[in-house]
Design an enzyme around this catalytic site. Sequence first.
Site, PDB file in Angstrom:
ATOM      1  N   GLY A  30       3.747  -3.250  -4.020  1.00  0.00           N
ATOM      2  CA  GLY A  30       3.559  -3.483  -5.450  1.00  0.00           C
ATOM      3  C   GLY A  30       3.878  -2.202  -6.200  1.00  0.00           C
ATOM      4  N   ARG A  31       2.966  -1.231  -6.035  1.00  0.00           N
ATOM      5  CA  ARG A  31       3.065   0.049  -6.738  1.00  0.00           C
ATOM      6  C   ARG A  31       4.438   0.721  -6.581  1.00  0.00           C
ATOM      7  NH1 ARG A  31      -1.646   3.073  -7.173  1.00  0.00           N
ATOM      8  NH2 ARG A  31      -2.376   1.907  -5.367  1.00  0.00           N
ATOM      9  N   GLY A  40       0.790  -1.228   0.000  1.00  0.00           N
ATOM     10  CA  GLY A  40       0.000   0.000   0.000  1.00  0.00           C
ATOM     11  C   GLY A  40       0.820   1.275   0.000  1.00  0.00           C
ATOM     12  N   CYS A  47     -15.490   4.632 -26.344  1.00  0.00           N
ATOM     13  CA  CYS A  47     -16.809   5.198 -26.611  1.00  0.00           C
ATOM     14  C   CYS A  47     -17.537   5.606 -25.343  1.00  0.00           C
ATOM     15  CB  CYS A  47     -17.602   4.204 -27.424  1.00  0.00           C
ATOM     16  SG  CYS A  47     -16.760   3.886 -28.970  1.00  0.00           S
ATOM     17  N   TYR A  62     -10.608   5.774  -9.898  1.00  0.00           N
ATOM     18  CA  TYR A  62     -10.221   6.380  -8.617  1.00  0.00           C
ATOM     19  C   TYR A  62     -10.010   7.890  -8.696  1.00  0.00           C
ATOM     20  CZ  TYR A  62      -8.500   1.526  -8.607  1.00  0.00           C
ATOM     21  OH  TYR A  62      -8.372   0.188  -8.773  1.00  0.00           O
ATOM     22  N   ARG A 114      -7.493   3.866 -14.302  1.00  0.00           N
ATOM     23  CA  ARG A 114      -7.333   4.440 -12.958  1.00  0.00           C
ATOM     24  C   ARG A 114      -7.962   5.821 -12.783  1.00  0.00           C
ATOM     25  NH1 ARG A 114      -3.097   5.275 -10.658  1.00  0.00           N
ATOM     26  NH2 ARG A 114      -3.737   4.426  -8.660  1.00  0.00           N
TER      27      ARG A 114
HETATM   28  N1  LLP Z   1      -0.756  -6.908  -0.414  1.00  0.00           N
HETATM   29  C1  LLP Z   1      -2.067  -7.118  -0.562  1.00  0.00           C
HETATM   30  C2  LLP Z   1      -2.737  -8.141   0.232  1.00  0.00           C
HETATM   31  C3  LLP Z   1      -2.794  -6.340  -1.472  1.00  0.00           C
HETATM   32  O1  LLP Z   1      -4.113  -6.547  -1.619  1.00  0.00           O
HETATM   33  C4  LLP Z   1      -2.146  -5.346  -2.233  1.00  0.00           C
HETATM   34  C5  LLP Z   1      -2.875  -4.518  -3.193  1.00  0.00           C
HETATM   35  C6  LLP Z   1      -0.757  -5.183  -2.046  1.00  0.00           C
HETATM   36  C7  LLP Z   1      -0.097  -5.974  -1.121  1.00  0.00           C
HETATM   37  C8  LLP Z   1       0.046  -4.171  -2.813  1.00  0.00           C
HETATM   38  O2  LLP Z   1      -0.397  -2.881  -2.653  1.00  0.00           O
HETATM   39  P1  LLP Z   1       0.449  -1.675  -3.273  1.00  0.00           P
HETATM   40  O3  LLP Z   1       1.771  -1.657  -2.575  1.00  0.00           O
HETATM   41  O4  LLP Z   1       0.633  -1.954  -4.732  1.00  0.00           O
HETATM   42  O5  LLP Z   1      -0.388  -0.489  -3.040  1.00  0.00           O
HETATM   43  N2  LLP Z   1      -5.837  -1.069  -8.470  1.00  0.00           N
HETATM   44  C9  LLP Z   1      -5.547  -0.120  -7.421  1.00  0.00           C
HETATM   45  C10 LLP Z   1      -4.697  -0.730  -6.317  1.00  0.00           C
HETATM   46  C11 LLP Z   1      -5.321  -1.941  -5.718  1.00  0.00           C
HETATM   47  C12 LLP Z   1      -4.427  -2.588  -4.686  1.00  0.00           C
HETATM   48  C13 LLP Z   1      -4.914  -3.938  -4.339  1.00  0.00           C
HETATM   49  N3  LLP Z   1      -4.119  -4.622  -3.385  1.00  0.00           N
HETATM   50  C14 LLP Z   1      -4.848   1.095  -8.039  1.00  0.00           C
HETATM   51  O6  LLP Z   1      -4.672   1.123  -9.246  1.00  0.00           O
HETATM   52  O7  LLP Z   1      -4.518   2.025  -7.318  1.00  0.00           O
END
Ligand code: LLP
Length: 444
Positions: A303-304, A259, A371, A344, A340
């Site tokens: 992740g991000r 996150g 469209c 969001y 996105r």
């Molecule tokens: N761990 C779990 C259990 C998760 O559900 C997620 C993301 C992560 C780690 C990694 O989160 P990050 O570090 O990437 O924020 N589609 C949305 C983001 C959805 C995240 C879902 N879970 C966006 O484009 O902002």
Amino acid sequence: MTMTTLPEVTAGADELSIWPASTSRLPHGGLAVGGVSLAEVADRFDTPAYVLDEGEVRARCRTYRDAFPEAEVMYAAKAFLSRAMVRWVDEEGLGLDVCSAGELELAVTAGFPPERIVLHGNAKSPRDIGAALRLGVGRIVIDSASEIARLAAAVGPGGHQKVLVRVVPGISAGGHEKIRTGTDGQKFGLSLTDGSAQHAVARILGQPQLELVGLHCHIGSQITEVKPYVAALRRVVGLMARIRDAHGLVLPELDMGGGHGVAYRPGEPALDLTALARGLRGELASACAAAGLAVPRLAVEPGRAVVGPAGVALYRVLSVKHTGDRVFVAVDGGMSDNPRPALYGVRYAPRLVGRHSGAEPRTATVVGRHCEAGDVLAADVELPGDIRPGDLLAVPVAGAYHLSMASGYNMIGRPPVVAVADGAARLLVRRETLDDFRGRDVGA
Ligand code: LLP
């Protein structure tokens, strides 16, 4: 590559602050990433395309290893996954967080060690569980009471599987309501406040083939402050102490999820990883000391923040329309390669590349070719006043949740992913073509 000091379209010394560190200015308004001109990438691979800076991904993995030397860093594959990405993450010493049989099998068939993989999912399918057990994933995160017996049955009486319990700590954090998972009343995890987490723990302990090794907590995504993580950790350690008191079990692992927020536009805040590491480590030590608990091994799941800022999306301008007092710059991609903004309300900072413009900046809205009126990529951004069809636009911070959330809408086809490193570009994922759509369409 030559560096120049040509006057820039968008003022501000930090304009490139959100771009990969390798980004350099070229003559005539060009930009290079990983030593490769973006205009050349567009010419060679066509547009729209995603460019991924391998060096930036690797550097970000190393930043995490350095910030969290004692912890396990698991890259969250949902942000972006390809076989090359699997290899980079593996070589940089990270683990992997997957949430489907698809992500899992791609990773393992690309050579990732299954024991360093954790499987998530609020609703794991029989195929997910089957693949996890067949391939031998290290951890499965229990997300609901009903999956405990189901997982135990799938493991079988002679089998063994390490599991964590996903706890909802009752902490609200995250960049948008749709990506907040720390509070009750959303679909993920087991509540700490209503007792369902404790209940799940007791049920798991009644299943000898499941070994409960720790707790998991992911409070949301695109979080830019340390505080909610520290507050969540305190509550989860409190639960660890109650588990010890009730069952005599001291859990050795604590996974605090991902996150970690990044800046999508210059000047926006990003989560400070060093401060996060310090905050989590400090709170873990003091909360465990207060409860008389041995300090569990920490894990994080970014992740991000690993891949987002390493990616750049490239589009070609198809049309420029003046309607009333608005200017719509339409490009050859849109909500099918980046949903996105529509989902969001995320704001991006697109930039003209490949030619120098001396024209005064003008407020414009970059839209896609889909469209619907909501197909907006970047509302109210400053672009050169002479922007025209054929121009190339680049959107930084496009590495996470773009391709992985791309769709087949309007049969435009998902863009390719081009890796850049050391002055060379290579295709990682090819463009989706009409043949792909036709190939899947097997009815008469
Ligand atoms: N761990 C779990 C259990 C998760 O559900 C997620 C993301 C992560 C780690 C990694 O989160 P990050 O570090 O990437 O924020 N589609 C949305 C983001 C959805 C995240 C879902 N879970 C966006 O484009 O902002």
